[in-house]
Design a protein around this motif. Structure first.
Motif, mmCIF file in Angstrom:
data_model
loop_
_atom_site.group_PDB
_atom_site.id
_atom_site.type_symbol
_atom_site.label_atom_id
_atom_site.label_comp_id
_atom_site.label_asym_id
_atom_site.label_seq_id
_atom_site.Cartn_x
_atom_site.Cartn_y
_atom_site.Cartn_z
ATOM 1 N N PRO A 16 19.883 3.853 44.176
ATOM 2 C CA PRO A 16 19.841 4.735 43.000
ATOM 3 C C PRO A 16 20.832 5.893 43.139
ATOM 4 N N GLU A 17 21.376 6.320 42.018
ATOM 5 C CA GLU A 17 22.366 7.389 42.043
ATOM 6 C C GLU A 17 21.805 8.682 42.641
ATOM 7 N N TRP A 18 20.524 8.934 42.436
ATOM 8 C CA TRP A 18 19.956 10.195 42.899
ATOM 9 C C TRP A 18 19.833 10.272 44.419
ATOM 10 N N THR A 19 19.998 9.123 45.098
ATOM 11 C CA THR A 19 19.910 9.117 46.568
ATOM 12 C C THR A 19 21.263 9.359 47.244
ATOM 13 N N GLU A 21 23.368 11.838 47.324
ATOM 14 C CA GLU A 21 23.524 13.104 48.050
ATOM 15 C C GLU A 21 22.838 13.035 49.414
#
Length: 238
Positions: A16-19, A21
């Motif tokens: 997922p994109e939110w992971t 970082e």
């Protein structure tokens, strides 16, 4: 067949994109911005303890710590050398979640993590050896996974980097035999080869300067006359 054997693309699609970082943070465990300062702190702590004891005829920096520093600098130079020799491209730019450097093989972060954490696990006696190696292996694996998740390396890149790092650690341990002057000598030779192979790239020059600087600094500070003066100075201040 691609060096990724389909894994990098699958990981990029699955993660997922939110992971991203979080994966970027994991990469830090193989980054020079962490490795070099940690080496500096380790050196200062070792020398500081020796000065506090006031032992004029003993090394300020233990051979164990000096060899560790030489081994890591040599490993960092080897990364530059191997990247220049292979010069393989990275995965497609559309997969990149961060802005990478030019070449994709080997993975610099993964190999640096293998050398650094592997050397720490081998050189320092905190807990049992199996636990230290397991901890180092876990950190290296997380760094390798982060490079795949960020889309900047193929699977073969990170696996080969681990292998390069392990072989390097075994080879320099056998050649140096725990002697700092040998370890620094090997590291300097690798750094010189990196400069030649990369046609004097800035990364290679920095690796050479860091390696030579570390060797010269260690040699000067450990001269008996310098060591005794430093001990005397600290005793007067205290």
């Amino acid at each position: 067949m691609s060096r990724g054997v389909g894994v990098t693309e699958a990981v990029r699609e699955w993660v997922p994109e939110w992971t991203l970082e979080g994966f970027a943070v994991l990469s830090v465990f193989g980054d020079l911005l962490v490795i070099v300062p940690v080496l500096g702190v380790l050196y200062l702590v070792t020398v500081g303890r020796s000065l506090a004891r006031g032992e004029r005829d003993q090394p300020l920096c233990s051979d164990r710590t000096a060899v560790l520093i030489a081994v890591v600098f040599g490993g960092l130079a080897l990364i530059v050398l191997l990247k220049a020799v292979f010069a393989f491209p990275r995965p497609p730019a559309e997969w990149h979640a961060i802005e990478p450097s030019e070449h994709g093989f080997p993975s610099g972060h993964t190999m640096a993590a293998t050398v650094f954490w592997g050397a720490l696990a081998a050189r320092f006696h905190l807990g049992d050896r199996a636990s230290r190696l397991a901890g180092a292996g876990l950190l290296v694996s997380l760094v390798a996974l982060s490079r795949l998740a960020l889309g900047v390396h193929y699977l073969v890149d990170v696996l080969a980097s681990m292998a390069f790092g392990v072989v390097y650690l075994a080879g320099i341990a056998w050649l140096a035999r725990g002697r700092p002057e040998r370890a620094f000598g090997i590291a300097i030779v690798i750094a010189v080869l990196a400069v030649v192979a990369s046609n004097g790239s800035s990364r290679a020059v920095l690796a050479l300067l860091g390696t030579v600087g570390g060797a010269v600094g260690w040699y000067v500070v450990e001269r008996p006359v310098v060591r005794r003066r430093l001990v005397t100075l600290v005793q007067r201040v205290n």
